[in-house]
Design an enzyme around this catalytic site. Structure first.
Site, PDB file in Angstrom:
ATOM      1  N   LYS A 107       0.489  -4.470 -12.074  1.00 13.27           N
ATOM      2  CA  LYS A 107      -0.696  -4.440 -11.212  1.00 13.27           C
ATOM      3  C   LYS A 107      -0.918  -5.829 -10.664  1.00 13.27           C
ATOM      4  O   LYS A 107      -0.563  -6.827 -11.299  1.00 13.27           O
ATOM      5  CB  LYS A 107      -1.927  -4.008 -12.028  1.00 13.27           C
ATOM      6  CG  LYS A 107      -3.070  -3.476 -11.208  1.00 13.27           C
ATOM      7  CD  LYS A 107      -2.738  -2.132 -10.563  1.00 13.27           C
ATOM      8  CE  LYS A 107      -3.832  -1.155 -10.500  1.00 13.27           C
ATOM      9  NZ  LYS A 107      -3.471   0.221 -10.331  1.00 13.27           N
ATOM     10  N   GLY A 219     -17.848   7.496  -5.535  1.00 13.53           N
ATOM     11  CA  GLY A 219     -16.867   6.876  -4.646  1.00 13.53           C
ATOM     12  C   GLY A 219     -16.579   7.800  -3.482  1.00 13.53           C
ATOM     13  O   GLY A 219     -16.700   9.033  -3.596  1.00 13.53           O
ATOM     14  N   GLY A 221     -13.846   6.685  -1.210  1.00 13.62           N
ATOM     15  CA  GLY A 221     -12.656   6.062  -0.624  1.00 13.62           C
ATOM     16  C   GLY A 221     -11.551   7.102  -0.555  1.00 13.62           C
ATOM     17  O   GLY A 221     -11.798   8.314  -0.612  1.00 13.62           O
ATOM     18  N   ASN A 222     -10.337   6.603  -0.460  1.00 15.93           N
ATOM     19  CA  ASN A 222      -9.184   7.490  -0.282  1.00 15.93           C
ATOM     20  C   ASN A 222      -9.096   8.586  -1.357  1.00 15.93           C
ATOM     21  O   ASN A 222      -8.891   9.763  -1.040  1.00 15.93           O
ATOM     22  CB  ASN A 222      -7.930   6.604  -0.271  1.00 15.93           C
ATOM     23  CG  ASN A 222      -6.668   7.398  -0.268  1.00 15.93           C
ATOM     24  OD1 ASN A 222      -6.110   7.704  -1.324  1.00 15.93           O
ATOM     25  ND2 ASN A 222      -6.208   7.779   0.903  1.00 15.93           N
TER      26      ASN A 222
END
Ligand code: GLU
Length: 428
Positions: A107, A219, A221-222
């Site tokens: 990451k 959330g 988002g995507n």
């Protein structure tokens, strides 16, 4: 993005230690697996649009590569910390092993806030990130991807820099590229759809029809957007969505008790997944506090934002009706909250299983990039469904057989695979 008092790395290690004990892993393997194999910390100087130079801090952690090159996203966030990146790299190792793809875990992160950076400045960060790291990453070492606040465009800048430095074409260096530039059809949808593939299987296990359920999302988002697309296509109703409001520096929950239309909400949402509060009020949404997504009277909670959201403090306020938590985000539930959910008999689909669709599709992207032969969207999503469903069934069967919490069952499968690979290589 560690908050005061919360350390995601300590949480990832605590989760690992618990299962290492359960598996009676030997000391050497424990020590090897409870920390990253390698990590890089560096500075990225950027000439800003106003002519000044700002220096951004970047990190890349390679937790384990016994099963294949390290794999995982790069996040842009103002509160990024190296401990968060360490934890997330560890979760990537378990994620790839859990869905049984031949990759390890890594990451990356940069401390920056894309809200306040021009595209040109963001491009410089991407190129600077690769300049610092290019000798230590690549198609056979460590393969980055998009993550929180990074997109296909960021990946393409990074690829371009890597290819300029390396003097060749290396499309397998990075995934989440734009379609037409080595990207895979279906990659954008993959994480959100993958969450719902596992949710669909969990509902089958519980003998509940999706059309008889409601959900609340954190959330937009995507991940959340595509999860909502597929979940509503299966007949479920999303009644609340919580998103960040950058102007107010606070989250808000948008509610419609009779169900939210995805397309209607998308029409008033920006590229960061932030919903326009004024327009939402005009369109009849109830606007509630950011944390209120958690206390809705629904069957399913779907955290798809950041880590450390369901905690010892707020877990008790979850409605008794909730019987599934599908973790779209990485690390959204703390171990203390997890214990409460376990005791209450809530069916938790753990993050590194639920949200593994993204990296699974990244693996498909690598395969396609390396062969220079691209599949149709239906082929990609069909293969993704098979992989996610197989992984879910293996985890839920083990959970039933050994009377384990889903998270522990997923950990048992993943850690066993990685420990075995380390052992077979003679590392421990
Ligand atoms: N950032 C995604 C994750 O956390 C995808 C990683 C990848 O595709 O490598 O799983």
């Amino acid at each position: 993005m560690a908050e005061k008092g919360f350390n995601p790395y300590a949480m990832a290690q605590a989760q690992f230690d618990r299962v290492a004990e359960l598996l009676a892993l030997d000391e050497g393997a424990r020590e090897l697996l409870r920390q990253p194999l390698r990590e890089y910390h560096f500075s990225i100087p950027v000439r800003m649009d106003d002519g000044t130079v700002r220096v951004f801090r970047g990190f890349r952690c390679q937790h384990n590569d016994a099963r294949g090159p390290s794999k995982g996203g790069i996040r842009f966030h103002p509160q990024e910390t190296v401990d968060t990146v360490r934890a997330l790299s560890m979760w990537m190792t378990w994620k790839c092993a859990c869905v049984d793809i031949p990759l390890g875990g890594g990451k990356g992160g940069v401390i920056c806030d894309p809200h306040n950076l021009s595209m040109k400045e963001q491009e410089q960060i991407c190129r600077g990130y690769v300049r610092q790291l290019w000798k230590n990453v690549g198609p056979v070492n460590d393969v980055p991807a998009p993550d929180v606040m990074t997109s296909a465009q960021h990946m393409l800048w990074m690829l371009d820099e890597f290819e300029a430095l390396g003097g060749g074409h290396y499309p397998g260096f990075i995934t989440g590229k734009p379609v037409g530039m080595g990207g895979s059809l279906g990659r954008t949808e993959a994480t959100g759809f993958g969450v719902v593939f596992t949710l669909r299987e969990a509902l089958k296990d519980l003998d509940v029809r999706p059309e008889d359920t409601t959900a609340s999302l954190q959330g937009f988002g995507n991940v959340a957007q595509y999860a909502m697309r597929l979940y509503t296509q299966l007949g479920g109703a999303v009644i609340a969505v919580s998103t960040w409001d950058n102007k107010a520096q606070a989250a808000r929950t948008f509610r419609k008790r009779d169900g939210i239309s995805l397309d209607e909400l998308l029409a008033i949402t920006d590229r960061f997944g932030e919903v326009n509060v004024d327009k939402a009020a005009d369109q009849g949404y109830e606007i509630l506090d950011g944390d209120d997504w958690l206390v809705q009277d629904v069957d399913i909670l779907l955290p798809a934002a950041l880590e450390n959201q369901i905690t010892a403090e707020n877990v008790k306020s979850i409605s008794k009706r909730v019987n599934i938590v599908a973790e779209g985000a990485n690390g959204p539930t703390t171990p203390e909250a997890d214990k409460v959910l376990h005791e209450r008999g809530v069916f938790v689909i753990p993050d590194f299983l639920a949200n593994a669709g993204g990296v699974t599709c990244s693996y498909f992207e690598q395969v396609q990039s390396n062969m220079n032969y691209f599949w149709t969207r239906d082929e990609v999503l069909g293969k993704l469904d098979l992989k996610m469903t197989d992984a879910f069934i293996a985890v839920s069967e083990l959970a039933r057989k050994r009377k384990l919490f889903m998270r522990d069952a997923a950990y048992v499968i993943a850690i066993n695979r990685v420990a075995q690979a380390c052992k077979d290589r003679g590392w421990c």
